[in-house]
Design an enzyme around this catalytic site. Structure first.
Site, short mmCIF file in Angstrom:
data_model
loop_
_atom_site.label_atom_id
_atom_site.label_comp_id
_atom_site.label_asym_id
_atom_site.label_seq_id
_atom_site.Cartn_x
_atom_site.Cartn_y
_atom_site.Cartn_z
N SER A 104 1.21 7.50 6.10
CA SER A 104 1.08 6.15 6.62
C SER A 104 -0.02 5.43 5.86
CB SER A 104 0.71 6.20 8.11
OG SER A 104 0.20 4.95 8.53
N GLN A 122 3.37 -9.85 13.04
CA GLN A 122 3.47 -8.59 13.77
C GLN A 122 2.12 -7.96 14.11
OE1 GLN A 122 5.84 -6.79 10.41
NE2 GLN A 122 4.76 -4.94 10.98
N HIS A 148 7.18 5.66 1.28
CA HIS A 148 7.94 4.48 0.83
C HIS A 148 8.86 4.84 -0.34
CE1 HIS A 148 4.25 2.43 2.51
NE2 HIS A 148 5.21 1.78 3.13
N VAL A 183 8.08 11.47 5.75
CA VAL A 183 7.46 12.32 4.71
C VAL A 183 6.09 12.73 5.23
CG1 VAL A 183 6.64 12.40 2.33
CG2 VAL A 183 8.73 11.15 2.89
N ASN A 191 0.85 -1.19 0.00
CA ASN A 191 0.00 0.00 0.00
C ASN A 191 0.89 1.25 0.00
OD1 ASN A 191 -2.24 1.91 1.82
ND2 ASN A 191 -2.79 0.92 -0.07
#
Ligand code: PAF
Length: 283
Positions: free
Chosen positions: A187, A61, A37, A178, A32
């Site tokens: 995010s 996780q 990224h 960022v 995503n």
């Protein structure tokens, strides 16, 4: 850009690059992908000749009540976006490829102490899942350098420590967070925010900015700074997990003479859990 789903295919390609003496950079992700990224890929490119990125939503996780099932999975868009960057190889394994023994894989990696605090205290097992999958990905890719976002500052610190403790010959690089123009850190989980919540969300960053100015102005009352941060988040309608001033190297409560600090916060807002941090230098 080449896409591979099997470890054996990935290794074959990497071996060819290594034989040519090329330096391998690695950017692990859960997909995503957004501009945050892409900045990691750029950073890796500055430090390596060939870039591998992985997209894998790691079940280890996520806690039993967390968002593993609904975590956004957009592999087609991710591949298209990566194609437009300097990424040379996308590793897109299935859960079976990564965990042939299922979730019960016996070997786990746990970085003691530093994993128990902050996000680790509210997400038990989370950092064990992160350290385990990253150790595994490091074993698969064997990169020269790996880049992680500093937005997840605790994760970054844990992975640096793991790499050092296990003597892995990998340079760990942090890339700056960022942000949207209003300060909200990028995010994948921001997509859980409704319109009204999205308007409120930048107040997390704003609270960190206030705390940083207090710290940098020499205010030594750490508890008062943290309380003010928590109150600001509650006033904004968030449910804070923590707002903490810590030593940037150890993530422990800073000693009186510690200069390199980090202010970290996590809060729930609607269905989203936001995290962010800012470094601060005490005069
Ligand atoms: O930061 C993430 O996206 C993940 O925690 C990571 C490092 C890719 C491990 O699954």
């Amino acid at each position: 850009m080449l896409t591979v789903t099997h470890i054996a295919d990935l290794r074959a390609r990497l071996q060819a690059w290594r034989q040519q003496g090329l330096r391998i950079g690695f950017v692990p992700t859960m997909g995503n992908l957004h501009n945050g990224h892409l900045s990691l890929i750029d950073e890796a490119r500055r430090r390596a000749d060939r870039i591998v990125s992985s997209v894998f939503v790691n079940p280890l996780q996520f806690g039993p009540t967390e968002d593993f099932d609904r975590y956004p999975r957009t592999p087609v868009e991710d591949a298209r976006l990566l194609e437009s960057t300097a990424c040379d190889l996308l590793f897109l394994p299935t859960v079976e490829e990564m965990y042939p023994e299922g979730r019960d894989q016996a070997t786990r990696v746990f970085v003691r102490g530093i994993s128990d605090t902050l996000c680790g205290a509210v997400r038990p097992g989370h950092f064990e899942g992160v350290a385990t999958v990253v150790a595994k990905l490091f074993g698969i890719v064997q990169p020269d350098v790996a880049v992680f976002g500093e937005k997840d500052f605790q994760q970054f610190t844990i992975l640096k420590r793991m790499t050092q403790d296990l003597s892995l010959p990998i340079e760990i690089v942090g890339a700056p967070t960022v942000r949207a123009p209003d300060g909200l850190a990028m995010s994948s989980r921001n997509r859980y925010l409704g319109e009204e919540e999205r308007a409120i969300a930048p107040r997390l960053h704003a609270a960190l900015v206030v705390a940083r100015s207090r710290v940098e102005a020499g205010d030594a009352d750490r508890v008062a700074i943290e309380d003010e941060g928590l109150a600001a988040l509650r006033d904004a309608g968030m449910r804070p997990d923590y707002f903490a001033v810590r030593d940037a190297r150890t993530l422990e409560v800073p000693l009186a003479d510690a200069k390199d600090l980090v202010i970290l916060a996590a809060a729930r807002l609607g269905k989203a859990r936001l995290i962010d941090n800012l470094r601060a230098t005490r005069a």
